[in-house]
Design an enzyme around this catalytic site. Structure first.
Site, short mmCIF file in Angstrom:
data_model
loop_
_atom_site.label_atom_id
_atom_site.label_comp_id
_atom_site.label_asym_id
_atom_site.label_seq_id
_atom_site.Cartn_x
_atom_site.Cartn_y
_atom_site.Cartn_z
CB CYS A 98 61.71 27.66 54.81
SG CYS A 98 60.51 26.50 54.13
CG HIS B 139 54.03 6.68 39.96
ND1 HIS B 139 53.25 5.56 39.88
CD2 HIS B 139 54.01 7.25 38.73
CE1 HIS B 139 52.74 5.47 38.66
NE2 HIS B 139 53.19 6.48 37.93
CD GLU C 61 43.27 -9.48 39.09
OE1 GLU C 61 42.95 -9.19 40.25
OE2 GLU C 61 43.35 -8.64 38.17
CB VAL D 191 55.92 5.40 46.34
CG1 VAL D 191 55.36 6.00 45.07
CG2 VAL D 191 54.79 4.91 47.23
CB THR E 51 51.52 -2.86 36.68
OG1 THR E 51 50.77 -1.66 36.44
CG2 THR E 51 52.07 -3.38 35.36
CB SER E 52 45.88 -3.00 37.10
OG SER E 52 46.08 -1.63 37.40
CG ASN F 248 48.62 -9.24 36.78
OD1 ASN F 248 47.77 -9.66 37.56
ND2 ASN F 248 48.87 -7.95 36.62
NE ARG G 24 50.47 4.11 50.43
CZ ARG G 24 50.62 4.79 49.28
NH1 ARG G 24 50.05 5.99 49.14
NH2 ARG G 24 51.33 4.29 48.30
CB CYS H 177 60.60 22.91 55.69
SG CYS H 177 62.22 23.24 54.99
C1 BV8 Z 1 49.78 12.55 34.48
C2 BV8 Z 1 52.06 7.55 43.77
C3 BV8 Z 1 49.96 14.42 33.06
C4 BV8 Z 1 51.17 8.09 44.83
C5 BV8 Z 1 50.61 6.90 41.91
C6 BV8 Z 1 41.74 12.70 34.54
C7 BV8 Z 1 42.26 13.80 35.22
C8 BV8 Z 1 43.62 13.88 35.54
C9 BV8 Z 1 44.48 12.86 35.14
C10 BV8 Z 1 43.94 11.79 34.47
C11 BV8 Z 1 42.60 11.69 34.17
N1 BV8 Z 1 42.39 10.52 33.51
C12 BV8 Z 1 43.56 9.86 33.39
C13 BV8 Z 1 44.51 10.63 33.94
C14 BV8 Z 1 45.93 10.32 34.02
C15 BV8 Z 1 46.17 9.66 35.37
C16 BV8 Z 1 45.71 8.23 35.27
O1 BV8 Z 1 46.35 7.42 34.63
N2 BV8 Z 1 44.58 7.90 35.93
C17 BV8 Z 1 44.09 6.54 35.81
C18 BV8 Z 1 43.78 5.97 37.20
C19 BV8 Z 1 42.88 6.56 34.91
N3 BV8 Z 1 47.59 9.71 35.54
C20 BV8 Z 1 48.14 10.77 36.16
O2 BV8 Z 1 47.51 11.67 36.68
C21 BV8 Z 1 49.65 10.79 36.11
N4 BV8 Z 1 50.10 12.09 35.69
O3 BV8 Z 1 49.07 11.97 33.71
O4 BV8 Z 1 50.37 13.79 34.22
C22 BV8 Z 1 48.74 15.20 33.45
C23 BV8 Z 1 48.93 16.36 34.19
C24 BV8 Z 1 47.79 17.11 34.52
C25 BV8 Z 1 46.50 16.67 34.16
C26 BV8 Z 1 46.34 15.47 33.45
C27 BV8 Z 1 47.45 14.73 33.11
C28 BV8 Z 1 50.23 10.55 37.49
C29 BV8 Z 1 49.95 9.10 37.90
C30 BV8 Z 1 50.73 8.80 39.19
C31 BV8 Z 1 49.76 8.59 40.33
N5 BV8 Z 1 50.52 8.15 41.52
N6 BV8 Z 1 51.34 6.56 42.98
C32 BV8 Z 1 51.01 7.09 45.95
O5 BV8 Z 1 51.52 5.95 45.84
O6 BV8 Z 1 50.37 7.46 46.94
S1 BV8 Z 1 49.89 5.69 40.97
C33 BV8 Z 1 49.52 4.32 41.93
O7 BV8 Z 1 48.87 3.43 41.04
C34 BV8 Z 1 50.71 3.53 42.47
O8 BV8 Z 1 51.96 4.07 42.10
C35 BV8 Z 1 50.54 2.19 41.76
O9 BV8 Z 1 51.72 1.54 41.56
C36 BV8 Z 1 49.95 2.68 40.52
C37 BV8 Z 1 49.45 1.78 39.48
O10 BV8 Z 1 48.72 0.79 40.04
P1 BV8 Z 1 49.38 -0.67 39.93
O11 BV8 Z 1 50.81 -0.56 40.37
O12 BV8 Z 1 49.10 -1.24 38.60
O13 BV8 Z 1 48.62 -1.41 41.05
P2 BV8 Z 1 47.15 -1.93 40.96
O14 BV8 Z 1 46.66 -2.08 42.35
O15 BV8 Z 1 46.38 -1.13 39.97
O16 BV8 Z 1 47.31 -3.39 40.28
C38 BV8 Z 1 48.02 -4.39 40.96
C39 BV8 Z 1 48.22 -5.48 39.94
O17 BV8 Z 1 49.04 -6.48 40.49
C40 BV8 Z 1 46.91 -6.15 39.54
O18 BV8 Z 1 46.92 -6.35 38.14
C41 BV8 Z 1 46.97 -7.49 40.27
O19 BV8 Z 1 46.36 -8.52 39.51
C42 BV8 Z 1 48.44 -7.73 40.33
N7 BV8 Z 1 48.89 -8.53 41.47
C43 BV8 Z 1 48.41 -8.50 42.74
N8 BV8 Z 1 49.15 -9.33 43.51
C44 BV8 Z 1 50.10 -9.87 42.70
C45 BV8 Z 1 49.94 -9.37 41.40
N9 BV8 Z 1 50.74 -9.71 40.38
C46 BV8 Z 1 51.71 -10.61 40.65
N10 BV8 Z 1 51.94 -11.14 41.87
C47 BV8 Z 1 51.15 -10.81 42.91
N11 BV8 Z 1 51.38 -11.35 44.14
ZN ZN Z 2 61.46 24.62 53.27
#
Ligand code: BV8
Ligand code: ZN
Length: 224
Positions: free
Chosen positions: A134, A102, A199, A86, A172-173, A197, A53, A131
């Site tokens: 360390c 994020h 969609e 990110v 964002t979705s 968006n 990436r 690192c």
């Molecule tokens: C948290 C960094 C408290 C990494 C990312 C069960 C167990 C554990 C957790 C959960 C669970 N159920 C739910 C959760 C919470 C979970 C969550 O929300 N899960 C979802 C999937 C159900 N969230 C978390 O875990 C968060 N932390 O809750 O902490 C906690 C602590 C402990 C235990 C429980 C809870 C942390 C979430 C952060 C994850 N990290 N990224 C990396 O990048 O590698 S998230 C990742 O998805 C990216 O950052 C991305 O940005 C993000 C969101 O996706 P979108 O940005 O919306 O992108 P997506 O592809 O989905 O959609 C694109 C959209 O753009 C579409 O709508 C499309 O139509 C549109 N589009 C496309 N092209 C265009 C366009 N629009 C306009 N123009 C275009 N050209």
């Molecule tokens: Zn270190």
């Protein structure tokens, strides 16, 4: 004016979205790889995904959508970009107030001494990187599923959306929490919510205005 942005913002820069089909890598689902468990089980595999990436993003250029948001800053209303991305493209596009909910793919954190390194190279020499201080393994400086968001970033985002008159929600979705929660929080506080968006999505009816189209086309027009 606050802009909440997601992967769709960078799609036109050639960066695959999380849920679009082009987002797959070696047939892994990003949700499987972006977790502490996956990293603990196979740090080299997860680092190969991030290195892939980084290489993609290093080739990518900010698109007209990024530039339009940056121009908005010059035109007048104070603009803060709260991004789920990110990739750092908002900063490269000229936005100066960016909150990275994020984390950043260009940051690495030591699993030992917790030191935060910044490394902008498209590809890292050795995977997993170690690192210099360390010798322990570095992890990507991003927030994985199941991990808390950086408290400062989350607080600042809640504060920003609670005191804005307009919230632009772009590319964002709205499936990832707590980032998606910022929309109802803004709504509660009286903000007008404008959705941009590709969609036809409506984020649970929270949008006052829905503009369907590519952010790279819509945003420059909106700014005009
Ligand atoms: C948290 C960094 C408290 C990494 C990312 C069960 C167990 C554990 C957790 C959960 C669970 N159920 C739910 C959760 C919470 C979970 C969550 O929300 N899960 C979802 C999937 C159900 N969230 C978390 O875990 C968060 N932390 O809750 O902490 C906690 C602590 C402990 C235990 C429980 C809870 C942390 C979430 C952060 C994850 N990290 N990224 C990396 O990048 O590698 S998230 C990742 O998805 C990216 O950052 C991305 O940005 C993000 C969101 O996706 P979108 O940005 O919306 O992108 P997506 O592809 O989905 O959609 C694109 C959209 O753009 C579409 O709508 C499309 O139509 C549109 N589009 C496309 N092209 C265009 C366009 N629009 C306009 N123009 C275009 N050209
Ligand atoms: Zn270190």
């Amino acid at each position: 004016m606050i802009a909440l942005t997601g992967a769709g913002m960078s799609a036109e820069s050639g960066v695959p979205t999380f849920r679009g089909l082009d987002g797959l890598w070696r047939n892994y689902n990003p949700q499987e790889l972006a977790t502490p468990e996956a990293f603990a089980a196979n740090p080299t595999l997860v680092w190969e995904w991030y290195d892939w990436r980084r290489g993609l993003i290093a080739q990518a250029q900010p698109n007209a959508g990024h530039f339009a948001l940056a121009q908005l800053e010059e035109k007048g209303p104070f603009v803060t970009v709260v991004t789920q991305n990110v990739d750092g493209l908002h900063q490269r596009g000229g936005s100066s107030h960016v909150i990275e909910l994020h984390g950043s793919i260009w940051k690495l954190r030591c699993m030992g001494c917790q030191r935060l390194h910044s490394d902008l190279r498209a590809h890292l020499r050795t995977l997993p990187p170690l690192c210099e201080e360390c010798g322990q393994m570095l992890r990507p400086g991003v927030v994985w599923f199941g991990e808390n968001l950086p408290p400062m970033a989350w607080e600042a985002s809640v504060e920003a959306v609670s005191s804005t008159d307009v919230l632009l929600v772009i590319g964002t979705s709205g499936q990832v929490y707590p980032a998606a929660q910022l929309v109802p929080i803004a709504k509660e506080a009286g903000a007008k919510v404008i959705l941009v968006n590709l969609e036809e999505i409506e984020l649970g009816g929270a949008a006052d205005i829905v503009i369907q189209g590519a952010s790279g086309e819509i945003l420059p027009k909106l700014v005009q």
